[in-house]
Design a protein around this motif. Structure first.
Motif, PDB file in Angstrom:
ATOM      1  N   GLN A   1      73.182 -69.597 -32.373  1.00  0.00           N
ATOM      2  CA  GLN A   1      71.728 -69.576 -32.185  1.00  0.00           C
ATOM      3  C   GLN A   1      70.982 -68.760 -33.227  1.00  0.00           C
ATOM      4  O   GLN A   1      69.772 -68.879 -33.358  1.00  0.00           O
ATOM      5  CB  GLN A   1      71.415 -69.015 -30.797  1.00  0.00           C
ATOM      6  N   LEU A   2      71.698 -67.911 -33.948  1.00  0.00           N
ATOM      7  CA  LEU A   2      71.021 -67.015 -34.908  1.00  0.00           C
ATOM      8  C   LEU A   2      71.262 -67.399 -36.363  1.00  0.00           C
ATOM      9  O   LEU A   2      70.567 -66.902 -37.253  1.00  0.00           O
ATOM     10  CB  LEU A   2      71.511 -65.564 -34.727  1.00  0.00           C
ATOM     11  N   SER A   3      72.223 -68.270 -36.605  1.00  0.00           N
ATOM     12  CA  SER A   3      72.683 -68.462 -37.991  1.00  0.00           C
ATOM     13  C   SER A   3      71.601 -69.008 -38.913  1.00  0.00           C
ATOM     14  O   SER A   3      71.660 -68.824 -40.126  1.00  0.00           O
ATOM     15  CB  SER A   3      73.929 -69.339 -38.032  1.00  0.00           C
ATOM     16  N   GLY A   4      70.581 -69.671 -38.328  1.00  0.00           N
ATOM     17  CA  GLY A   4      69.515 -70.209 -39.183  1.00  0.00           C
ATOM     18  C   GLY A   4      68.399 -69.206 -39.440  1.00  0.00           C
ATOM     19  O   GLY A   4      67.448 -69.507 -40.169  1.00  0.00           O
ATOM     20  N   ILE A   5      68.485 -68.026 -38.847  1.00  0.00           N
ATOM     21  CA  ILE A   5      67.407 -67.038 -39.000  1.00  0.00           C
ATOM     22  C   ILE A   5      67.743 -66.095 -40.155  1.00  0.00           C
ATOM     23  O   ILE A   5      68.754 -65.400 -40.114  1.00  0.00           O
ATOM     24  CB  ILE A   5      67.228 -66.230 -37.688  1.00  0.00           C
ATOM     25  N   PRO A   6      66.916 -66.106 -41.200  1.00  0.00           N
ATOM     26  CA  PRO A   6      67.263 -65.275 -42.349  1.00  0.00           C
ATOM     27  C   PRO A   6      67.240 -63.777 -42.047  1.00  0.00           C
ATOM     28  O   PRO A   6      66.354 -63.280 -41.352  1.00  0.00           O
ATOM     29  CB  PRO A   6      66.217 -65.628 -43.401  1.00  0.00           C
ATOM     30  N   VAL A   7      68.236 -63.104 -42.584  1.00  0.00           N
ATOM     31  CA  VAL A   7      68.297 -61.645 -42.506  1.00  0.00           C
ATOM     32  C   VAL A   7      68.101 -61.129 -43.930  1.00  0.00           C
ATOM     33  O   VAL A   7      68.834 -61.537 -44.843  1.00  0.00           O
ATOM     34  CB  VAL A   7      69.669 -61.183 -41.963  1.00  0.00           C
ATOM     35  N   ILE A   8      67.124 -60.256 -44.129  1.00  0.00           N
ATOM     36  CA  ILE A   8      66.905 -59.670 -45.446  1.00  0.00           C
ATOM     37  C   ILE A   8      67.751 -58.406 -45.513  1.00  0.00           C
ATOM     38  O   ILE A   8      67.453 -57.402 -44.864  1.00  0.00           O
ATOM     39  CB  ILE A   8      65.407 -59.379 -45.705  1.00  0.00           C
ATOM     40  N   GLY A   9      68.797 -58.474 -46.321  1.00  0.00           N
ATOM     41  CA  GLY A   9      69.809 -57.421 -46.382  1.00  0.00           C
ATOM     42  C   GLY A   9      71.152 -58.126 -46.486  1.00  0.00           C
ATOM     43  O   GLY A   9      71.340 -59.190 -45.899  1.00  0.00           O
ATOM     44  N   PRO A  10      72.102 -57.531 -47.225  1.00  0.00           N
ATOM     45  CA  PRO A  10      73.371 -58.208 -47.486  1.00  0.00           C
ATOM     46  C   PRO A  10      74.294 -58.256 -46.274  1.00  0.00           C
ATOM     47  O   PRO A  10      74.084 -57.519 -45.306  1.00  0.00           O
ATOM     48  CB  PRO A  10      73.995 -57.332 -48.572  1.00  0.00           C
ATOM     49  N   ASP A  11      75.326 -59.087 -46.363  1.00  0.00           N
ATOM     50  CA  ASP A  11      76.378 -59.066 -45.343  1.00  0.00           C
ATOM     51  C   ASP A  11      77.256 -57.837 -45.592  1.00  0.00           C
ATOM     52  O   ASP A  11      77.044 -57.087 -46.552  1.00  0.00           O
ATOM     53  CB  ASP A  11      77.175 -60.375 -45.343  1.00  0.00           C
ATOM     54  N   SER A  12      78.250 -57.620 -44.742  1.00  0.00           N
ATOM     55  CA  SER A  12      79.019 -56.369 -44.842  1.00  0.00           C
ATOM     56  C   SER A  12      79.802 -56.287 -46.157  1.00  0.00           C
ATOM     57  O   SER A  12      80.060 -55.189 -46.645  1.00  0.00           O
ATOM     58  CB  SER A  12      79.941 -56.209 -43.640  1.00  0.00           C
ATOM     59  N   HIS A  13      80.140 -57.429 -46.727  1.00  0.00           N
ATOM     60  CA  HIS A  13      80.844 -57.399 -48.016  1.00  0.00           C
ATOM     61  C   HIS A  13      79.907 -56.852 -49.101  1.00  0.00           C
ATOM     62  O   HIS A  13      80.249 -55.915 -49.835  1.00  0.00           O
ATOM     63  CB  HIS A  13      81.341 -58.814 -48.349  1.00  0.00           C
ATOM     64  N   GLY A  14      78.701 -57.409 -49.182  1.00  0.00           N
ATOM     65  CA  GLY A  14      77.709 -56.923 -50.154  1.00  0.00           C
ATOM     66  C   GLY A  14      77.330 -55.473 -49.892  1.00  0.00           C
ATOM     67  O   GLY A  14      77.092 -54.691 -50.813  1.00  0.00           O
ATOM     68  N   ALA A  15      77.284 -55.098 -48.602  1.00  0.00           N
ATOM     69  CA  ALA A  15      76.882 -53.736 -48.236  1.00  0.00           C
ATOM     70  C   ALA A  15      77.908 -52.698 -48.670  1.00  0.00           C
ATOM     71  O   ALA A  15      77.626 -51.500 -48.685  1.00  0.00           O
ATOM     72  CB  ALA A  15      76.633 -53.647 -46.732  1.00  0.00           C
ATOM     73  N   ARG A  16      79.107 -53.167 -49.067  1.00  0.00           N
ATOM     74  CA  ARG A  16      80.098 -52.210 -49.575  1.00  0.00           C
ATOM     75  C   ARG A  16      79.636 -51.535 -50.859  1.00  0.00           C
ATOM     76  O   ARG A  16      80.130 -50.460 -51.206  1.00  0.00           O
ATOM     77  CB  ARG A  16      81.454 -52.893 -49.776  1.00  0.00           C
ATOM     78  N   LEU A  17      78.689 -52.140 -51.544  1.00  0.00           N
ATOM     79  CA  LEU A  17      78.135 -51.479 -52.734  1.00  0.00           C
ATOM     80  C   LEU A  17      77.579 -50.106 -52.367  1.00  0.00           C
ATOM     81  O   LEU A  17      77.580 -49.193 -53.189  1.00  0.00           O
ATOM     82  CB  LEU A  17      77.014 -52.323 -53.357  1.00  0.00           C
ATOM     83  N   GLU A  18      77.074 -49.976 -51.142  1.00  0.00           N
ATOM     84  CA  GLU A  18      76.616 -48.663 -50.668  1.00  0.00           C
ATOM     85  C   GLU A  18      77.643 -47.998 -49.761  1.00  0.00           C
ATOM     86  O   GLU A  18      77.788 -46.778 -49.781  1.00  0.00           O
ATOM     87  CB  GLU A  18      75.279 -48.790 -49.923  1.00  0.00           C
ATOM     88  N   GLY A  19      78.367 -48.781 -49.002  1.00  0.00           N
ATOM     89  CA  GLY A  19      79.266 -48.242 -47.976  1.00  0.00           C
ATOM     90  C   GLY A  19      80.549 -47.665 -48.524  1.00  0.00           C
ATOM     91  O   GLY A  19      81.234 -46.909 -47.839  1.00  0.00           O
ATOM     92  N   SER A  20      80.901 -48.019 -49.765  1.00  0.00           N
ATOM     93  CA  SER A  20      82.099 -47.467 -50.390  1.00  0.00           C
ATOM     94  C   SER A  20      81.817 -47.134 -51.858  1.00  0.00           C
ATOM     95  O   SER A  20      81.554 -48.007 -52.664  1.00  0.00           O
ATOM     96  CB  SER A  20      83.255 -48.465 -50.299  1.00  0.00           C
TER      97      SER A  20
END
Ligand code: AMP
Ligand code: GLY
Length: 423
Positions: A87-106
């Motif tokens: 139900q949510l997959s078509g709703i855009p999220v502004i912000g990366p997925d967890s893989h992209g977020a590793r640029l900050e997370g690691s």
């Protein structure tokens, strides 16, 4: 369009303020928001990492876009959660997925990425329990001071800069033994760079990008950049040393290789990339990536964006950011952070904030406030971001300071020297 902003700080209030100006916006929701965002949309009392509660309000309120302010929900996988839900997959999220977020997370992931993509950065070595001896050897071969970074998120506290070798070796061991919990089970040692810092913000749909106004933030609590680190005591945009020539170097050496590196790694990055960089005699070096906007930089940057932010974010969601325009205001925006006495150490909350209605010519973004009936109370260390736009840095600062002096809450504190290093 109905938009939900995730977060509760000055950054989220500034994003809400900017989105609210768009004719494309219908309803605005902020989770959890603060007393400032309550005046622009509906606050929803939800924790930023309670994805199932977020799911419910998104469906219930027919949200059509989610803008994520802070890094924690991104690193925790809010974007992945949306993509995996029918139900949510078509709703855009502004912000990366967890893989992209590793640029900050690691930090290790970020440094490897920089090196792989030939982005100028400090030399480094990654240490864990298994290669401590090599880590100590690396420390012995770089010059003081020594920079030790917890690999994972440590609420902005995971970086130690140490003068003496013995102390650095000891701190390295303490970090590996859990000084910052599991965040420091891996430590990145870096060569120390000497220069002036600047925050550069990039909005990307994964292929195209726009470079937003850059800003400088003031991290230390005390005048003259002294004392403890804070979440940020103020910001100024533009940054005088970020000349067109410097920004061209940043674009060619950092922004373009970052976007193409993400594509090569199949990271579909839709959101903001924050390059924390240092100018060393006019040459940019990348210190860190964040995968979100900065706070308090956003409070200044949003004032300088003249274009419709909903339109730009729509371009991010649809992958046609190149068809959208970004017009910026050439004037100077500043934000003065007003904090609770004692911050960044212990401080009290719940103080009544008075005379906000007397402010003229500035925008007061709320960083840590809550409503109690009609009353606005302090609800954090950083409380208000008094922001102004004017023809020069001095005029903008004068306006923010004049208005800050009109506001009152018990034990309020702010730095009176912002911009001292830029004159
Ligand atoms: P970070 O969390 O990586 O942004 O680091 C926090 C702060 O430490 C930065 O804003 C810089 O002021 C400082 N810092 C980080 N890395 C270095 C470095 N390699 N050389 C000098 N200062 C650094
Ligand atoms: N102002 C720095 C940050 O948001 O991380």
């Amino acid at each position: 369009m109905n938009i939900l902003i995730i977060g509760s700080g000055g950054r989220e209030h500034a994003l809400a303020w900017k989105l609210k100006q768009s004719s494309k916006l219908d309803n605005l929701y902020i989770a959890p928001g603060n007393a400032g965002t309550a005046a622009l949309g509906e606050n929803l009392a939800i924790d930023t990492t309670d994805f199932s509660a977020i799911r419910e309000v998104v469906i219930q309120n027919r949200i059509q876009m989610v803008v994520v302010g802070p890094e924690i929900p991104l690193v925790a996988g809010i974007h992945d959660f949306f993509l995996a839900d029918g139900q949510l997959s078509g709703i855009p999220v502004i912000g990366p997925d967890s893989h992209g977020a590793r640029l900050e997370g690691s930090k290790e992931f970020a440094k490897e990425f920089m090196v792989k993509n030939n982005i100028p950065t400090a030399k480094y070595f990654t240490v864990h329990q298994g290669n401590l001896d090599e880590g100590i050897e690396f420390l012995k071969n770089v010059k003081a001071p020594y920079v030790l970074k917890a690999d994972g998120l440590a609420a902005g506290k995971g970086v130690l800069i140490i003068e003496h070798l013995d102390e650095a070796i000891q701190s390295l061991q303490e970090m590996l033994n859990g000084l910052f919990g599991s965040a420091s089970s891996t430590v990145v040692i870096e060569e120390f760079l000497s220069g002036v810092e600047c925050s550069v913000f990039v909005l990307t749909d994964g292929t195209h990008y726009k470079i937003l106004p850059e800003a400088k933030d003031y991290k230390r609590i005390g005048e003259g950049d002294t004392g403890l680190n804070t979440g940020g005591m103020g910001a100024i945009s533009p940054v005088p040393f970020a000349t067109p020539e410097f920004m061209r170097k940043v674009e060619e050496r950092m922004v373009i290789p970052t976007i193409s590196g993400l594509r090569r790694e199949n990271i579909d990055f839709k959101g903001f990339i924050f390059l924390g960089l240092m100018s060393c005699e006019g040459e940019p070096y990348l210190i860190e990536y964040n995968v979100r906007m900065g706070d308090p930089e956003t409070e200044a940057v949003m004032m300088r964006i003249q274009s419709d932010l909903v339109d730009l974010l729509e371009g991010v969601a649809q992958g046609n950011l190149d068809k959208r325009t970004l017009v910026t205001d050439s004037r100077t925006a500043v934000t003065v952070m007003v904090v609770a006495g004692g911050y960044p150490g212990n401080y009290e909350k719940g103080k009544k904030i008075k005379y906000l209605e007397t402010v003229e010519g500035s925008v007061v973004f709320h960083a840590g406030t809550k409503l109690d009936g009609e009353m606005v109370l302090t609800n954090g260390g950083r409380v208000l971001a008094v922001s102004s736009l004017a023809g020069s840095m001095d005029e903008a600062l004068a306006l923010s300071y004049k208005n800050t002096e009109k506001i009152f809450f018990e034990k309020m504190y702010y730095r009176t020297d912002l911009g001292f290093d830029l004159k």
